[in-house]
Design an enzyme around this catalytic site. Structure first.
Site, short mmCIF file in Angstrom:
data_model
loop_
_atom_site.label_atom_id
_atom_site.label_comp_id
_atom_site.label_asym_id
_atom_site.label_seq_id
_atom_site.Cartn_x
_atom_site.Cartn_y
_atom_site.Cartn_z
N ILE A 10 0.83 -1.22 0.00
CA ILE A 10 0.00 0.00 0.00
C ILE A 10 0.86 1.27 0.00
CG2 ILE A 10 -0.27 0.16 2.53
CD1 ILE A 10 -3.25 0.96 1.96
N THR A 11 2.11 1.17 0.47
CA THR A 11 2.95 2.38 0.50
C THR A 11 3.60 2.66 -0.85
OG1 THR A 11 4.82 1.04 1.25
CG2 THR A 11 3.54 2.14 2.96
N ASP A 14 1.48 2.14 -6.82
CA ASP A 14 0.14 1.64 -7.14
C ASP A 14 -0.73 1.51 -5.90
OD1 ASP A 14 1.27 1.40 -9.60
OD2 ASP A 14 0.91 -0.75 -9.84
N SER A 131 3.41 -9.14 -14.13
CA SER A 131 4.16 -8.09 -14.84
C SER A 131 4.47 -8.47 -16.28
CB SER A 131 5.48 -7.85 -14.11
OG SER A 131 6.34 -7.09 -14.90
N GLU A 133 7.13 -7.90 -17.56
CA GLU A 133 8.52 -8.39 -17.56
C GLU A 133 8.56 -9.91 -17.79
OE1 GLU A 133 11.89 -7.20 -17.00
OE2 GLU A 133 10.91 -5.39 -17.72
N TYR A 154 13.74 -10.98 -11.00
CA TYR A 154 12.42 -10.39 -10.73
C TYR A 154 11.35 -11.05 -11.60
CZ TYR A 154 8.58 -7.02 -11.18
OH TYR A 154 7.34 -6.43 -11.24
N HIS A 184 3.76 1.33 -15.86
CA HIS A 184 2.90 2.49 -15.63
C HIS A 184 3.58 3.40 -14.62
CE1 HIS A 184 1.54 -1.07 -13.42
NE2 HIS A 184 1.36 -0.26 -12.39
P1 NAP Z 1 6.58 -0.06 -5.75
O1 NAP Z 1 6.27 1.39 -5.83
O2 NAP Z 1 7.98 -0.52 -5.78
O3 NAP Z 1 5.87 -0.62 -4.43
C1 NAP Z 1 6.18 -1.88 -3.92
C2 NAP Z 1 5.47 -2.05 -2.60
O4 NAP Z 1 5.84 -3.34 -2.07
C3 NAP Z 1 5.88 -1.01 -1.53
O5 NAP Z 1 4.74 -0.70 -0.76
C4 NAP Z 1 6.89 -1.77 -0.71
O6 NAP Z 1 7.02 -1.28 0.62
C5 NAP Z 1 6.24 -3.15 -0.71
N1 NAP Z 1 7.18 -4.20 -0.32
C6 NAP Z 1 8.45 -4.40 -0.73
N2 NAP Z 1 9.00 -5.45 -0.11
C7 NAP Z 1 8.05 -5.92 0.73
C8 NAP Z 1 8.01 -6.98 1.67
N3 NAP Z 1 9.07 -7.77 1.89
N4 NAP Z 1 6.87 -7.19 2.37
C9 NAP Z 1 5.79 -6.38 2.19
N5 NAP Z 1 5.77 -5.35 1.31
C10 NAP Z 1 6.89 -5.13 0.60
O7 NAP Z 1 5.83 -0.85 -6.92
P2 NAP Z 1 4.57 -0.38 -7.81
O8 NAP Z 1 5.09 0.30 -9.02
O9 NAP Z 1 3.58 0.27 -6.97
O10 NAP Z 1 4.03 -1.79 -8.31
C11 NAP Z 1 3.05 -2.50 -7.56
C12 NAP Z 1 3.14 -3.98 -7.92
O11 NAP Z 1 2.91 -4.15 -9.32
C13 NAP Z 1 4.49 -4.63 -7.65
O12 NAP Z 1 4.25 -5.96 -7.29
C14 NAP Z 1 5.19 -4.58 -9.00
O13 NAP Z 1 6.16 -5.60 -9.08
C15 NAP Z 1 4.02 -4.80 -9.93
N6 NAP Z 1 4.11 -4.22 -11.27
C16 NAP Z 1 4.42 -2.90 -11.39
C17 NAP Z 1 4.45 -2.34 -12.66
C18 NAP Z 1 4.76 -0.88 -12.86
O14 NAP Z 1 5.06 -0.50 -14.01
N7 NAP Z 1 4.68 -0.05 -11.84
C19 NAP Z 1 4.15 -3.12 -13.79
C20 NAP Z 1 3.83 -4.47 -13.59
C21 NAP Z 1 3.78 -5.01 -12.32
P3 NAP Z 1 8.07 -0.10 0.99
O15 NAP Z 1 7.37 1.18 0.64
O16 NAP Z 1 8.28 -0.29 2.43
O17 NAP Z 1 9.30 -0.33 0.15
O1 G4F Z 2 12.20 1.92 -15.40
P1 G4F Z 2 12.80 0.59 -15.38
O2 G4F Z 2 13.73 0.26 -14.27
O3 G4F Z 2 11.60 -0.45 -15.47
P2 G4F Z 2 11.50 -1.99 -15.91
O4 G4F Z 2 12.80 -2.68 -15.80
O5 G4F Z 2 10.84 -2.01 -17.25
O6 G4F Z 2 10.53 -2.59 -14.79
C1 G4F Z 2 9.37 -1.89 -14.40
O7 G4F Z 2 8.29 -2.28 -15.21
C2 G4F Z 2 7.91 -3.66 -15.07
C3 G4F Z 2 6.73 -3.91 -16.03
O8 G4F Z 2 7.22 -4.26 -17.28
C4 G4F Z 2 7.52 -3.92 -13.62
F1 G4F Z 2 7.11 -5.21 -13.49
C5 G4F Z 2 8.70 -3.64 -12.73
O9 G4F Z 2 8.29 -3.82 -11.36
C6 G4F Z 2 9.12 -2.19 -12.92
O10 G4F Z 2 8.07 -1.37 -12.45
O11 G4F Z 2 13.61 0.34 -16.75
C7 G4F Z 2 13.00 0.54 -18.01
C8 G4F Z 2 14.07 0.46 -19.10
C9 G4F Z 2 14.96 -0.80 -18.97
O12 G4F Z 2 15.13 -1.36 -20.24
C10 G4F Z 2 16.28 -0.25 -18.48
O13 G4F Z 2 17.43 -0.99 -18.90
O14 G4F Z 2 14.95 1.58 -18.96
C11 G4F Z 2 16.28 1.13 -19.10
N1 G4F Z 2 17.17 2.09 -18.43
C12 G4F Z 2 18.12 2.84 -19.07
N2 G4F Z 2 18.78 3.56 -18.18
C13 G4F Z 2 17.24 2.34 -17.13
C14 G4F Z 2 18.26 3.28 -16.95
N3 G4F Z 2 16.50 1.88 -16.09
C15 G4F Z 2 16.79 2.36 -14.84
N4 G4F Z 2 16.05 1.94 -13.80
N5 G4F Z 2 17.81 3.26 -14.63
C16 G4F Z 2 18.57 3.75 -15.66
O15 G4F Z 2 19.49 4.55 -15.45
#
Ligand code: NAP
Ligand code: G4F
Length: 364
Positions: A10-11, A14, A131, A133, A154, A184
């Protein structure tokens, strides 16, 4: 009776938007937060209600996905109508450094929840944050039928959690659905994901606090959407008659280079003067191109994202400029007004979060 939801993560980005959306739908919300030595509820403070208020509709509990103790007791005692499992070690690059931890939390955490659901016998609807990914090396576009070829610890952990959810649905006839979400983003995106890293650096460069932005692979392509629209999709997935899995994404992809270019030109800068490549940010194995085919979600959920790539960049740049105290170019606020109802306007969604009452939303 209002519906009761339990949210892990929740923190996070999303989790905080989902909490706002569910409050707007009159839910009672219970969120699991990790104990930390400093405050980690910045994204929630603006919607926090003192638990001494009997009408408080958001309650936070300490817990961790790496341990069953609190997960199990909350599921038994609260009997939530809906459970959203958003908690994860969610950073792909970090998962190469911490593969065992990532497997434990992002992968195995699901078993701790689903075992509690199964053994308690409660009637609940469960959402798993799968995801894009997981598609990894599979060529675009990717849909629910695309083969998974994960390219990071991951993604492997997410694939484990995804198939565990499918298996429990088939084996025990439970209402368990996965949303396979493409990237997103938002002003609440974690600072080390590439989009936010770019918009934050841009604001700091304009504020005179940073000179260079170091990035890794500029050629990677992602299907980037706006996070608040995706939490609406999660909610819709759990309101269906049948539990199923859905891909959510925009159907448009852009390279990291295009994102940098769009952000810097919106702020009137030439990115080539500020961006340098640091090979430390390259990944041992990369995902080159993610592009969603979300036609099933469009047809069955009526879900279609409306915020374009260009608008997403503007919202994020404006928010980071504001947080640096620089007057923003100003399109972001108008975009929210045009696309969202009351629950998601600039003042509540961005300004109040930036002002941050750091740490009020804490238990204990
Ligand atoms: P996020 O901002 O990184 O949030 C992750 C959340 O998980 C935070 O509340 C974090 O708590 C909590 N967490 C981490 N380790 C934990 C543990 N050991 N026990 C309980 N909680 C824990 O991720 P998000 O972008 O909101 O994404 C939400 C979910 O969707 C994740 O599962 C992510 O992998 C998945 N997802 C995200 C995307 C995207 O593009 N954003 C796309 C596909 C799937 P803290 O605040 O304490 O760190
Ligand atoms: O922003 P990113 O770290 O996101 P990534 O790896 O796509 O993963 C995110 O999206 C996933 C959904 O497809 C989630 F499941 C996952 O939890 C997370 O939210 O990297 C995006 C792209 C990668 O190809 C990376 O190699 O950006 C490229 N990149 C280039 N320079 C970088 C950087 N990524 C990061 N984090 N930092 C850089 O300096």
């Amino acid at each position: 009776m209002p519906k009761r939801a339990l949210i892990t993560g929740i923190t996070g980005q999303d989790g905080s938007y989902l909490a706002e959306l569910l409050l707007a739908h009159d839910y009672e919300i219970h969120g699991i937060i990790r104990r930390a030595s400093s405050f980690n509820t910045e994204r929630l403070d603006h919607i926090y209600e003192d638990p001494h208020n009997p009408k408080a509709r958001m309650v936070l509990h300490y817990g961790d996905l790496s341990s069953s103790e609190q997960l199990t007791s909350l599921i038994y005692n609260l009997e939530p109508d809906e459970i959203y499992n958003l908690g994860a070690q969610s950073h792909v690059r970090v998962s190469f450094e911490t593969p065992e931890y990532t497997g434990n939390v992002t992968g195995l955490g699901i078993v701790r929840i689903l075992e509690a659901v199964r053994r308690s016998g409660i009637q609940t609807r469960f959402y798993q944050a799968s995801s894009s990914e997981m598609f990894g090396a599979s060529p675009p576009p990717q849909s629910e039928d695309t083969h998974f070829h994960p390219r990071s610890p991951y993604a492997v952990a997410k694939a484990y959690a995804h198939w565990t959810t499918v298996n429990y649905r088939e084996a025990y006839n439970l209402f368990l659905s996965c949303g396979i979400l493409f990237n997103h983003e938002s002003p609440r995106r974690g600072e080390t994901f590439v989009t936010r890293k770019i918009t934050r650096a841009l604001a700091k460069i304009l504020a005179g606090k940073q000179k260079v932005l170091y990035l890794g692979n500029l050629d990677a392509r992602r299907d980037w959407g706006y996070a608040p629209e995706y939490v609406e999709g999660m909610w819709r997935i759990l309101q269906q008659d049948e539990s199923e899995d859905y891909v959510l994404g925009t159907g448009e992809s852009h390279s990291v280079r295009e994102f940098v270019d769009e952000a810097f030109s919106y702020a009137g800068l030439d990115w080539r003067e500020y961006v340098k490549i640091d090979y430390a940010y390259l990944r041992p194995s990369e995902v080159d191109h993610l592009l969603a085919d979300a036609s099933k979600a469009r047809q069955k959920l009526g879900w279609e994202p409306t915020i374009t790539f260009r608008q997403l960049v503007r919202i994020m740049v404006d928010a980071d400029l504001q947080s640096e105290g620089i007057s923003r170019a100003g399109e972001g606020e108008a975009i929210l007004k045009e696309h969202f109802a009351e629950w998601h306007q600039w003042n509540g969604a961005v300004s109040q979060v930036l002002e941050g009452r750091r740490g009020t939303a804490n238990v204990g």
